[in-house]
Design an enzyme around this catalytic site. Structure first.
Site, PDB file in Angstrom:
ATOM      1  N   GLU A 191     -94.054  43.654   3.835  1.00 40.88           N
ATOM      2  CA  GLU A 191     -94.430  42.357   4.387  1.00 40.88           C
ATOM      3  C   GLU A 191     -93.786  42.071   5.744  1.00 40.88           C
ATOM      4  OE1 GLU A 191     -93.988  39.150   1.603  1.00 40.88           O
ATOM      5  OE2 GLU A 191     -95.189  40.175   0.075  1.00 40.88           O
ATOM      6  N   CYS A 211     -92.000  36.816  -6.535  1.00 39.95           N
ATOM      7  CA  CYS A 211     -90.566  36.593  -6.739  1.00 39.95           C
ATOM      8  C   CYS A 211     -89.726  37.530  -5.877  1.00 39.95           C
ATOM      9  CB  CYS A 211     -90.207  36.715  -8.210  1.00 39.95           C
ATOM     10  SG  CYS A 211     -90.742  38.227  -9.000  1.00 39.95           S
ATOM     11  N   HIS A 212     -90.324  38.580  -5.323  1.00 42.86           N
ATOM     12  CA  HIS A 212     -89.577  39.461  -4.419  1.00 42.86           C
ATOM     13  C   HIS A 212     -89.183  38.731  -3.132  1.00 42.86           C
ATOM     14  CE1 HIS A 212     -93.830  39.987  -3.277  1.00 42.86           C
ATOM     15  NE2 HIS A 212     -93.374  40.198  -2.047  1.00 42.86           N
ATOM     16  N   TYR A 262     -82.454  31.492  -3.731  1.00 39.42           N
ATOM     17  CA  TYR A 262     -82.444  30.851  -5.039  1.00 39.42           C
ATOM     18  C   TYR A 262     -82.024  29.392  -4.864  1.00 39.42           C
ATOM     19  CZ  TYR A 262     -82.446  35.629  -6.929  1.00 39.42           C
ATOM     20  OH  TYR A 262     -82.758  36.934  -7.232  1.00 39.42           O
ATOM     21  N   ASN A 308     -90.822  36.117 -14.612  1.00 35.89           N
ATOM     22  CA  ASN A 308     -92.141  36.076 -13.972  1.00 35.89           C
ATOM     23  C   ASN A 308     -93.007  37.225 -14.502  1.00 35.89           C
ATOM     24  OD1 ASN A 308     -94.353  36.088 -12.248  1.00 35.89           O
ATOM     25  ND2 ASN A 308     -93.177  36.486 -10.403  1.00 35.89           N
TER      26      ASN A 308
END
Length: 149
Positions: free
Chosen positions: A142, A114-115, A85, A106
């Site tokens: 990912e 945003c993850h 952040y 979002n």
């Protein structure tokens, strides 16, 4: 329904003027057929299978000028990488709290990733259905799970 059975549960979507405006967790949305539906369905399936690193489906999230700049910054975070952040706050000249609020607002989570935004000393929150467990699932998918340990 875009994804009946994804690793984070069923997903639907809303669209307007040929672009996705919202990803919906747990149920279908207004996008139920057509070329955009098929493209999103195929891209989501490829993403969840680990074959797609960047979505190309058109997106049109609603929001202020700051939110639009924020969404662009989120989409620039590469697959499998994260930012804090604080990193995004410094880049955009706002507070980390503003970044957290923007993440929570979002409307197209996963597609606008945003993850991939973490707290300085932990995972932070996640507004998608399933909360933090969904965030962890997406980060593992990912290959960013090493960041969680």
């Amino acid at each position: 329904m875009i994804c009946e059975a994804s690793p984070v549960g069923p997903l639907g979507a809303d669209a307007e003027d040929g672009a996705i405006t919202r990803l919906i967790w747990g149920r279908g949305g207004t996008l139920t057929q057509g070329a955009l539906h098929d493209q999103l369905r195929d891209e989501m399936a490829a993403y969840f299978a680990g074959h797609l690193k960047k979505f190309t489906v058109p997106l049109a999230p609603r929001g202020s000028a700051f939110q639009q700049e924020f969404y662009t910054a989120l989409c620039a975070i590469p697959y499998g990488e994260t930012r804090t952040y604080g990193d995004l706050a410094a880049d955009l000249g706002v507070s980390a709290q503003a970044i957290g609020q923007a993440c929570g607002a979002n409307p197209i989570a996963i597609l606008i990733p945003c993850h991939r935004v973490l707290a300085a000393n932990g995972l932070g929150g996640y507004s998608g259905a399933g909360g933090i467990e969904a965030k962890v699932t997406l980060l593992r998918l990912e290959g960013a799970a090493g960041l969680l340990i």
